[in-house]
Design an enzyme around this catalytic site. Structure first.
Site, PDB file in Angstrom:
ATOM      1  N   ASN A 187     -41.262  37.241  -7.096  1.00  0.00           N
ATOM      2  CA  ASN A 187     -42.492  37.279  -6.305  1.00  0.00           C
ATOM      3  C   ASN A 187     -42.234  37.918  -4.951  1.00  0.00           C
ATOM      4  O   ASN A 187     -41.091  38.091  -4.539  1.00  0.00           O
ATOM      5  CB  ASN A 187     -43.101  35.868  -6.146  1.00  0.00           C
ATOM      6  CG  ASN A 187     -42.038  34.810  -6.033  1.00  0.00           C
ATOM      7  OD1 ASN A 187     -41.312  34.766  -5.055  1.00  0.00           O
ATOM      8  ND2 ASN A 187     -41.907  33.982  -7.063  1.00  0.00           N
ATOM      9  N   SER A 203     -49.394  33.819  -9.207  1.00  0.00           N
ATOM     10  CA  SER A 203     -48.512  33.269 -10.243  1.00  0.00           C
ATOM     11  C   SER A 203     -48.886  33.815 -11.624  1.00  0.00           C
ATOM     12  O   SER A 203     -50.066  33.902 -11.961  1.00  0.00           O
ATOM     13  CB  SER A 203     -48.653  31.739 -10.230  1.00  0.00           C
ATOM     14  OG  SER A 203     -47.888  31.184 -11.251  1.00  0.00           O
ATOM     15  N   GLY A 204     -47.891  34.233 -12.387  1.00  0.00           N
ATOM     16  CA  GLY A 204     -48.075  34.529 -13.806  1.00  0.00           C
ATOM     17  C   GLY A 204     -48.853  35.784 -14.163  1.00  0.00           C
ATOM     18  O   GLY A 204     -49.322  35.910 -15.296  1.00  0.00           O
ATOM     19  N   SER A 257     -47.941  32.361  -6.006  1.00  0.00           N
ATOM     20  CA  SER A 257     -46.645  32.263  -6.678  1.00  0.00           C
ATOM     21  C   SER A 257     -46.091  30.839  -6.674  1.00  0.00           C
ATOM     22  O   SER A 257     -46.245  30.097  -5.701  1.00  0.00           O
ATOM     23  CB  SER A 257     -45.667  33.181  -5.945  1.00  0.00           C
ATOM     24  OG  SER A 257     -44.364  32.751  -6.155  1.00  0.00           O
ATOM     25  N   SER A 258     -45.409  30.496  -7.763  1.00  0.00           N
ATOM     26  CA  SER A 258     -44.824  29.154  -7.873  1.00  0.00           C
ATOM     27  C   SER A 258     -43.740  28.910  -6.822  1.00  0.00           C
ATOM     28  O   SER A 258     -43.387  27.775  -6.555  1.00  0.00           O
ATOM     29  CB  SER A 258     -44.238  28.958  -9.270  1.00  0.00           C
ATOM     30  OG  SER A 258     -43.326  29.996  -9.557  1.00  0.00           O
ATOM     31  N   GLU A 259     -43.215  29.975  -6.237  1.00  0.00           N
ATOM     32  CA  GLU A 259     -42.191  29.807  -5.195  1.00  0.00           C
ATOM     33  C   GLU A 259     -42.784  29.872  -3.789  1.00  0.00           C
ATOM     34  O   GLU A 259     -42.083  30.158  -2.830  1.00  0.00           O
ATOM     35  CB  GLU A 259     -41.077  30.856  -5.354  1.00  0.00           C
ATOM     36  CG  GLU A 259     -40.282  30.773  -6.640  1.00  0.00           C
ATOM     37  CD  GLU A 259     -39.475  29.489  -6.821  1.00  0.00           C
ATOM     38  OE1 GLU A 259     -39.495  28.623  -5.919  1.00  0.00           O
ATOM     39  OE2 GLU A 259     -38.844  29.358  -7.880  1.00  0.00           O
ATOM     40  N   HIS A 278     -38.379  38.109  -3.926  1.00  0.00           N
ATOM     41  CA  HIS A 278     -37.588  37.248  -4.819  1.00  0.00           C
ATOM     42  C   HIS A 278     -37.471  37.944  -6.168  1.00  0.00           C
ATOM     43  O   HIS A 278     -38.484  38.337  -6.744  1.00  0.00           O
ATOM     44  CB  HIS A 278     -38.274  35.883  -4.944  1.00  0.00           C
ATOM     45  CG  HIS A 278     -37.733  35.047  -6.066  1.00  0.00           C
ATOM     46  ND1 HIS A 278     -36.383  34.863  -6.272  1.00  0.00           N
ATOM     47  CD2 HIS A 278     -38.355  34.337  -7.028  1.00  0.00           C
ATOM     48  CE1 HIS A 278     -36.213  34.088  -7.333  1.00  0.00           C
ATOM     49  NE2 HIS A 278     -37.393  33.757  -7.808  1.00  0.00           N
ATOM     50  N   HIS A 293     -30.674  31.417 -11.433  1.00  0.00           N
ATOM     51  CA  HIS A 293     -32.083  31.766 -11.240  1.00  0.00           C
ATOM     52  C   HIS A 293     -32.264  33.204 -10.755  1.00  0.00           C
ATOM     53  O   HIS A 293     -32.897  34.006 -11.443  1.00  0.00           O
ATOM     54  CB  HIS A 293     -32.682  30.749 -10.247  1.00  0.00           C
ATOM     55  CG  HIS A 293     -34.124  30.943  -9.945  1.00  0.00           C
ATOM     56  ND1 HIS A 293     -34.910  29.938  -9.424  1.00  0.00           N
ATOM     57  CD2 HIS A 293     -34.940  32.017 -10.061  1.00  0.00           C
ATOM     58  CE1 HIS A 293     -36.149  30.397  -9.254  1.00  0.00           C
ATOM     59  NE2 HIS A 293     -36.184  31.653  -9.633  1.00  0.00           N
TER      60      HIS A 293
END
Ligand SMILES: [Zn+2]
Length: 221
Positions: free
Chosen positions: A37, A53-54, A82-84, A103, A165
């Site tokens: 992201n 996100s996604g 974003s999930s982050e 990221h 990750h």
């Protein structure tokens, strides 16, 4: 939220840059699918443009970019950020030199992170991040624990590996954050190759400090 076909969208320039660099993440092999992201922080306005996100990067449009404040409240946008998001926010709160974050789930950086290794100075391009790049302790993606581990490990450097990750890079602008992520993927590949051959000759601290003066990253030693 009426975004009027783009006429009144907040952070239009930042949105465009997030879209453009999202495509570059895929095109340059720094991530796959919707992994990774990007965000850009406009400190003057106190607002952040963040990839949603996604959503596949090549399908992401400027109106899909989510605008949030420093506390993670959505100011404009219909999609989920974003999930982050928490990790981006913790860096913006703690690093006043960071105005953009990239990221990635790039292959070689992730391989090094899965070894739990720090990235050592096998190539001078690591100087965009600092003398080396630490690997943050593992925690579930999207968790505050991961955000805290990453903040602790990055110190005053411009990048950090996330165990098992990927990588996160920050910078004064998106161009710089993106190229740091890109250079570190290259350094990670060289590190991987040298580790398969034996023990690499590492650049000394003095050699790296010379490089970092040229890169204008001297403060990140
Ligand atoms: Zn990730």
């Amino acid at each position: 939220m009426d975004i009027n076909g783009g006429k009144h969208m907040l952070l239009l320039e930042e949105r465009k840059l997030v879209v453009e660099h999202g495509k570059k993440l895929i095109d340059n092999g720094l991530t796959t699918g919707s992994g990774g992201n990007i965000s850009i922080y406009n400190r003057e306005k106190g607002l952040i443009a963040m990839s949603p996100s996604g959503l596949a990067y090549h399908e992401t449009r400027v109106e899909d970019i989510v605008i949030i404040d420093l506390n993670g409240n959505i100011v404009e946008g219909d999609l989920t950020p974003s999930s982050e998001m928490g990790m981006h926010l913790i860096f913006y709160k703690n690093r006043d030199d960071a105005n953009a974050i990239v990221h990635t789930h790039s292959k070689f950086a992730t391989a090094i992170s899965a070894m739990g290794w720090n990235l050592e100075p096998v190539h001078y391009l690591i100087g965009f991040a600092g003398l080396d790049v630490k690997c943050a302790k593992y925690a579930t993606y999207g968790s505050m624990e991961l955000a805290e581990n990453a903040l602790e490990a990055i110190g005053n450097r411009n990048a950090v590996l996330l165990a098992n990750h990927g990588l996160i890079a920050l910078g004064p602008d998106i161009g710089r954050a993106f190229s740091t992520a890109e250079h570190l993927e290259y350094v990670s590949e060289i590190y991987y190759l040298t580790k398969t051959l034996g023990e690499p000759n590492l650049l000394t601290e003095a050699q790296m400090l010379d490089v970092m003066k040229k890169f204008n990253t001297y403060r990140y030693q």
